[in-house]
Motif scaffolding. Structure first.
Motif, PDB file in Angstrom:
ATOM      1  N   LEU A  30      13.032   6.592  64.738  1.00 57.25           N
ATOM      2  CA  LEU A  30      13.059   6.815  66.192  1.00 57.25           C
ATOM      3  C   LEU A  30      12.562   8.222  66.524  1.00 57.25           C
ATOM      4  CD1 LEU A  30      16.437   5.058  67.070  1.00 57.25           C
ATOM      5  CD2 LEU A  30      14.222   4.499  68.091  1.00 57.25           C
ATOM      6  N   LYS A  31      12.984   9.193  65.695  1.00 61.09           N
ATOM      7  CA  LYS A  31      12.576  10.585  65.916  1.00 61.09           C
ATOM      8  C   LYS A  31      11.081  10.771  65.686  1.00 61.09           C
ATOM      9  CE  LYS A  31      16.727  12.982  64.536  1.00 61.09           C
ATOM     10  NZ  LYS A  31      17.407  13.336  63.308  1.00 61.09           N
ATOM     11  N   LYS A  32      10.581  10.191  64.585  1.00 57.66           N
ATOM     12  CA  LYS A  32       9.192  10.469  64.191  1.00 57.66           C
ATOM     13  C   LYS A  32       8.163   9.623  64.928  1.00 57.66           C
ATOM     14  CE  LYS A  32       9.879  12.098  59.499  1.00 57.66           C
ATOM     15  NZ  LYS A  32      10.092  11.546  58.165  1.00 57.66           N
ATOM     16  N   LYS A  51      20.165   6.481  73.117  1.00 61.97           N
ATOM     17  CA  LYS A  51      19.962   7.915  72.856  1.00 61.97           C
ATOM     18  C   LYS A  51      18.476   8.292  72.899  1.00 61.97           C
ATOM     19  CE  LYS A  51      20.858  11.300  69.204  1.00 61.97           C
ATOM     20  NZ  LYS A  51      21.452  11.481  67.859  1.00 61.97           N
ATOM     21  N   TYR A  52      17.642   7.430  72.327  1.00 63.48           N
ATOM     22  CA  TYR A  52      16.207   7.744  72.271  1.00 63.48           C
ATOM     23  C   TYR A  52      15.407   7.056  73.380  1.00 63.48           C
ATOM     24  CZ  TYR A  52      17.196  10.154  67.962  1.00 63.48           C
ATOM     25  OH  TYR A  52      17.700  11.048  67.044  1.00 63.48           O
ATOM     26  N   LYS A  67      22.437  -0.137  69.470  1.00 61.76           N
ATOM     27  CA  LYS A  67      22.312   0.058  70.926  1.00 61.76           C
ATOM     28  C   LYS A  67      22.528   1.530  71.297  1.00 61.76           C
ATOM     29  CE  LYS A  67      23.887  -1.545  75.418  1.00 61.76           C
ATOM     30  NZ  LYS A  67      22.682  -0.990  76.014  1.00 61.76           N
ATOM     31  N   PHE A  68      23.500   2.146  70.615  1.00 58.14           N
ATOM     32  CA  PHE A  68      23.754   3.571  70.866  1.00 58.14           C
ATOM     33  C   PHE A  68      22.472   4.385  70.610  1.00 58.14           C
ATOM     34  CE2 PHE A  68      24.775   7.735  69.115  1.00 58.14           C
ATOM     35  CZ  PHE A  68      25.500   8.284  70.166  1.00 58.14           C
TER      36      PHE A  68
END
Ligand code: PLP
Length: 358
Positions: free
Chosen positions: A114-116, A143-144, A138-139
């Motif tokens: 998700l970050k990259k 968040k992203y 889901k969290f």
């Protein structure tokens, strides 16, 4: 022959099909479609449902109505191709995530991706009737700020803390293919609490015909994805026995487990979840599953390997994947046992005996 997961009719389906014939609604409209949609949505406690020709079309429409095209989409590598093909239909790039100890998407790898990757959506998949770690997925999606779609094709009736698989994301999809817990021979249902998404998907599923004209007017590309009233009549008969079918699936799992847990590790159940055990799945401690499959076949028993991970498929040889080795290990050691709810205890004993004497 003992099959992997054959259809199991309740007996009422034929009456409903007859009724559909007599009404002459032998078409993708009719009261059984409305009834079937109503039954599915009230069973899983969702606000809206749309009956379709299969679950693959449901996932395609989900991506379409949520505007997920020409983007990156995260999906587990340990799944069936039906989770992934719709990603490609909309010219998206799949990003594969390996499995955790519960065989579902690994949360650490998911967060790293998700970050990259900055994807637009995640398709979470509830495999073999067991729920993924959906609350945490889901969290992370929230968040992203990523859209969450649930492929619950194999998990009608599975729950996490009493909330049904398929109802956590924006859209959830169930399959009613011939081998599923319930079947309409081929079929799918899309559910969502968002009325507008289902309205849009309904419109796209019937060739995107504009309302309010006598002639056919089209402003955008549509699809022919609706379910037939005849098949929905089968679905109504099937939905009447959904809890009975889940009960038997779970019993079958328990019988295999009590007979074979010395030679195998069975698919775990996530804490606080209730899986349907659509298929009894396990990994052998020592046996080679491919040998066992052959031996079972010689005895007229159908079984299958676990999913061959998507990142190992020739189609995805250049795809990005976040890996830890788990899905490849599952594929090497694992097997799906025959799990039809119409199997007798004697059939189950036969399967166990063949395995014990491989
Ligand atoms: C995980 C998964 N996703 C999607 C599908 C596609 O469902 P259908 O055959 O109804 O299109 C299936 C099964 O067939 C499945 O097992």
């Amino acid at each position: 022959m003992i099959y992997l997961s054959p259809p199991h009719m309740s007996g009422r389906e034929i009456e409903y099909v007859k009724e559909a014939f007599e009404s002459n609604y032998i078409a993708p409209v009719g009261k059984f479609i409305d009834r079937f949609e109503e039954m599915v949505k009230s069973y899983v406690k969702s606000n809206n449902a749309l009956a379709l020709c299969n679950a693959t079309s449901g996932l395609h429409l989900a991506l379409r109505v949520l505007g997920v095209s020409n983007s990156k989409v995260i999906v587990p590598t340990f799944t069936f191709i039906g989770s992934v093909n719709p990603i490609l239909y909309e010219r998206n790039e799949p990003i594969f995530i390996d499995s955790d100890k519960f065989w579902h998407m690994d949360l650490n790898l998911l967060e790293e991706a998700l970050k990259k990757e900055k994807p637009k959506a995640i398709i979470a998949v509830h495999i073999y009737g067991q729920v993924a770690d959906i609350e945490n997925i889901k969290f992370l999606a929230d968040k992203y700020k990523v859209i969450l779609i649930e492929d619950a094709a194999e998990a009608l009736g599975a729950r996490y803390k009493d909330k049904f698989a398929g109802t956590f994301g924006e859209i959830g999809v169930y399959s009613f293919n011939g081998n599923k817990l319930l079947t309409t021979s081929s079929g799918g249902v899309m559910i969502s609490d968002n009325k507008n998404l289902i309205k849009k998907a309904r419109y796209l599923s019937t060739q995107a015909k504009e309302k309010g004209f006598i002639e056919y007017v089209h402003k955008e590309v549509g699809f022919n994805y609706r379910m037939s009233n005849i098949l929905a009549a089968i679905g109504v008969g099937q939905m009447e026995v959904v809890d009975e079918r889940i009960k038997r699936k779970r019993e079958i799992f328990e019988i295999y487990k009590s007979e074979l847990s010395n030679i195998a590790d069975f698919m775990p159940e996530l804490p606080n979840s209730f899986g349907t055990r659509w298929l009894t799945t396990l990994t052998f401690k020592e046996l080679d599953p491919f040998e066992v499959i052959k031996k079972l076949r010689d005895n007229e028993i159908e079984s299958r390997p676990l999913w061959k991970p998507m990142h190992t498929q020739p189609l995805f040889k250049n795809a990005k994947a976040y890996l830890n080795g788990k899905s490849e290990e599952l594929f090497k050691k694992g097997i799906c046992f025959p799990s039809g709810t119409n199997m007798s205890d004697e059939d189950l004993r036969k399967v166990c005996d063949v395995i014990k004497y491989v």
